[in-house]
Design a protein around this motif. Sequence first.
Motif, PDB file in Angstrom:
ATOM      1  N   TYR A 539       0.850  -1.182   0.000  1.00 60.18           N
ATOM      2  CA  TYR A 539       0.000   0.000   0.000  1.00 60.18           C
ATOM      3  C   TYR A 539       0.893   1.241   0.000  1.00 60.18           C
ATOM      4  CZ  TYR A 539      -4.240  -2.682   1.082  1.00 60.18           C
ATOM      5  OH  TYR A 539      -5.301  -3.545   1.034  1.00 60.18           O
ATOM      6  N   ASP A 558      -4.467   7.076   4.944  1.00 56.97           N
ATOM      7  CA  ASP A 558      -5.598   6.221   5.341  1.00 56.97           C
ATOM      8  C   ASP A 558      -6.785   6.995   5.887  1.00 56.97           C
ATOM      9  OD1 ASP A 558      -4.043   4.019   4.574  1.00 56.97           O
ATOM     10  OD2 ASP A 558      -3.195   3.825   6.589  1.00 56.97           O
ATOM     11  N   THR A 573     -14.048   7.886   1.937  1.00 59.93           N
ATOM     12  CA  THR A 573     -15.392   7.502   1.506  1.00 59.93           C
ATOM     13  C   THR A 573     -15.704   8.164   0.171  1.00 59.93           C
ATOM     14  OG1 THR A 573     -16.064   7.471   3.842  1.00 59.93           O
ATOM     15  CG2 THR A 573     -17.810   7.355   2.182  1.00 59.93           C
ATOM     16  N   TYR A 579     -13.218   3.039   2.425  1.00 57.66           N
ATOM     17  CA  TYR A 579     -11.973   2.328   2.158  1.00 57.66           C
ATOM     18  C   TYR A 579     -11.056   2.467   3.366  1.00 57.66           C
ATOM     19  CZ  TYR A 579     -13.642   2.618  -2.666  1.00 57.66           C
ATOM     20  OH  TYR A 579     -14.391   2.525  -3.813  1.00 57.66           O
ATOM     21  N   LYS A 581      -7.706   1.861   3.363  1.00 55.65           N
ATOM     22  CA  LYS A 581      -6.344   2.276   3.021  1.00 55.65           C
ATOM     23  C   LYS A 581      -6.385   3.276   1.875  1.00 55.65           C
ATOM     24  CE  LYS A 581      -3.119   0.607   4.522  1.00 55.65           C
ATOM     25  NZ  LYS A 581      -2.332   0.996   5.728  1.00 55.65           N
ATOM     26  N   GLY A 582      -5.367   4.144   1.862  1.00 56.45           N
ATOM     27  CA  GLY A 582      -5.246   5.094   0.763  1.00 56.45           C
ATOM     28  C   GLY A 582      -4.688   6.425   1.221  1.00 56.45           C
ATOM     29  N   GLU A 605      -8.374   2.983  -6.551  1.00 54.36           N
ATOM     30  CA  GLU A 605      -9.751   3.402  -6.793  1.00 54.36           C
ATOM     31  C   GLU A 605      -9.800   4.882  -6.419  1.00 54.36           C
ATOM     32  OE1 GLU A 605     -12.383   1.404  -7.875  1.00 54.36           O
ATOM     33  OE2 GLU A 605     -10.849  -0.128  -8.223  1.00 54.36           O
ATOM     34  N   ASP A 609     -13.910  12.693  -2.311  1.00 51.55           N
ATOM     35  CA  ASP A 609     -14.384  12.201  -1.024  1.00 51.55           C
ATOM     36  C   ASP A 609     -15.747  12.784  -0.666  1.00 51.55           C
ATOM     37  OD1 ASP A 609     -13.020  10.682   1.492  1.00 51.55           O
ATOM     38  OD2 ASP A 609     -14.476  12.168   2.161  1.00 51.55           O
ATOM     39  N   ASP A 671      -9.420  11.303  -3.270  1.00 53.08           N
ATOM     40  CA  ASP A 671      -8.980  10.104  -2.545  1.00 53.08           C
ATOM     41  C   ASP A 671      -8.304   9.120  -3.491  1.00 53.08           C
ATOM     42  OD1 ASP A 671     -10.128  11.146  -0.289  1.00 53.08           O
ATOM     43  OD2 ASP A 671     -11.853   9.778  -0.276  1.00 53.08           O
ATOM     44  N   ALA A 673      -7.912   5.802  -3.036  1.00 55.25           N
ATOM     45  CA  ALA A 673      -8.325   4.680  -2.202  1.00 55.25           C
ATOM     46  C   ALA A 673      -7.668   3.381  -2.679  1.00 55.25           C
ATOM     47  CB  ALA A 673      -9.842   4.538  -2.238  1.00 55.25           C
ATOM     48  N   ASP A 674      -7.275   2.543  -1.722  1.00 57.30           N
ATOM     49  CA  ASP A 674      -6.629   1.251  -2.024  1.00 57.30           C
ATOM     50  C   ASP A 674      -5.444   1.407  -2.969  1.00 57.30           C
ATOM     51  OD1 ASP A 674      -8.151  -0.302  -0.376  1.00 57.30           O
ATOM     52  OD2 ASP A 674      -9.518  -1.000  -1.928  1.00 57.30           O
TER      53      ASP A 674
END
Length: 679
Positions: A539, A558, A573, A579, A581-582, A605, A609, A671, A673-674
């Motif tokens: 990550y 995160d 979000t 999510y 992680k990110g 992803e 947000d 964001d 995310a992941d």
Amino acid sequence: MRHPHTRTTRRRVVGALSAALLCTAGLAAPAAAGTATGSPAPAPAPAPAPADGLALTPPMGFNNWNSTHCGADFDESMVEGIADLFVAKGLKDAGYRYVNLDDCWALPSRDADGRLVPDPARFPHGIKAVADYVHAKGLKLGIYTSAGTKTCNEAGFPGALGHEYGDAQQFADWGVDYLKYDNCNNQGVDAKQRYLTMRDALRATGRPIVYSICEWGENKPWEWAADVGQLWRTTGDISDSWGSMLSILKQNLPLAPHAGPGHWNDPDMLEVGNGGMTDTEYRTHFSMWSMMAAPLLIGTDLRKASPATFDILDDKEVIAVDQDPLGKQGTVLSSAGGRWVVTKEMKDGSRAVALFNESGSPQRVATTATAAGLPDAPAYTLRDLWRHRSYNTAGTVSALVPAHGTVLVRVAVDRHWAANPPAVEPGLDGDRFVRPGGTAALTTSVTDLGRTPARRVSVALTGPRGWSVTATSRTGTSALPTGHALRTGWRVTAPAGTPEGSYDLAFRARYRSPAGVRAESTTTITLRVAEPPPAGGSYLSDLPWLSADNGWGPVERDTSNGETAAGDGHPLTVDGVVYAKGLGTHAPSQVDYYTGRACQKVTAEVGVDDEERADGSVSFEVWADGREVASTGVLTTDMAAQPLTADVTGAEVVSLVVTDGGNGITSDHGDWADARITC
């Protein structure tokens, strides 16, 4: 003092809805002009002409907001202390004149006569007493209010909408010399009308008061406000970060044709000294604001300022660029690869030239005297405005500019050019990264740019304590003719166990002019000690980054971006999907990772947000060694997260970039995310 965030965005929406409801109910919205009690404004025949001589050069001074906001230390003691420091530290002599109060100076309610009331806890002796103190120092006092029913602070202090003439007279009676007029809670009243009404109210007082229009550039005031106020904000609020400053710089630069004596583009107050940027970045901030003929309003608490901060703020040669009476704003000659050349015509016929490096690594930035607008000449005098040294050049204007740095010079056709030593340009090739215990191979150069030769040239490279720096080729020459270079190879070894991070090496070239005048050129070379990510998948939020620039607050691991403080975000979000992680960012943003040519793929992803559901829109990009390898196009708040995959095979540095989606930098919380990398 509006932020590009939901608090003020929501406040503006509520204000517009309020006006709509009033109209729907058959009630009149608040008048655009009025006395302190809200009665009809006096209607003198045409408004008198503006006082002569207001803001013929960009205003210089202080505003408390960037350092104090509405904190307890904002009071008359602070304001008077700033005035004292203007005199004691030489800032008055350097041209600073205005000591300006921002929001929170008043009580939340007007008195029974509709007049504004200074907060007795903050200003126990009243505003007039503070103005008298400031005036006794040979300085001027500024004040703040909003072109709405309330100011921008959440506490909601009284605004001037419907009270313009009464408030303006009250300011004049107190001895106010400058008004910052904000844009919150404006009830949907036409922007030009709001600001025209206060203009006429100020003129009606008969007191010369500089009028600062602060409607954040929303209604393009540069197109209509030249006969309304002396300066107008062109952007949203600045924050104390590289990303914010850079974004505002880029928005303001194209507006050069609209600036001139008595009417200035205002890219917001200075953040120099507030701690969110390096001294190199603050010098760029101050240099570029001066090149843009911007108002120079100090935004740090001078009672706590470091010597380095004072060195930046009171550099008279740089200030002279800002204050040049011709009143030209600098224009962009080039900007490819983050290598910016901005030039500014000066009244004496010279040209100020800013060589600005936007990137995170040292770069050569170059132009010529003729490209900057000077006529052909055998040679030119080149003055380094930060180092206060003069040289001669055959026409080339160039420098090895550090990451996020700016070299600011003034170039002139001058028959005395030969009295100065030749300008020389340091250069650098080779490795930018080294592993702990590893060795980097560098090649430095020093090139004679002058019309005269550089003689008895010698170079030296010095690393941090404990580092090994060894020359692998010659370090000197007896003479360096125009256009010729001395190139020297070096082996630089970082000690085993050196922590990851950036480390500076000092490169120095010493030489003499043909007449024997000693000269020296120094620059900083930065090497980064770094390890590539481990083999397999990781990550990105778990890995150290090389640098992280963000448009609002810090990049968060995160969590979402949140607001300006570190750690104030929420679960990542996007469109209702959470999510674990990110990375939480805010446009404009760039996060760089060292990948050491060992990685192959980045996946994530990405989306806006949910904490900012107003009007956020962004674009996500992945860059590999300065080349874009993936992008999403514009994503908005009503869209689900989008998958993003990028091939980064063989890249030394991978960058995650978030840009504005084209509707202005508002609510642009992006964001990653992941976000993962495979190596």
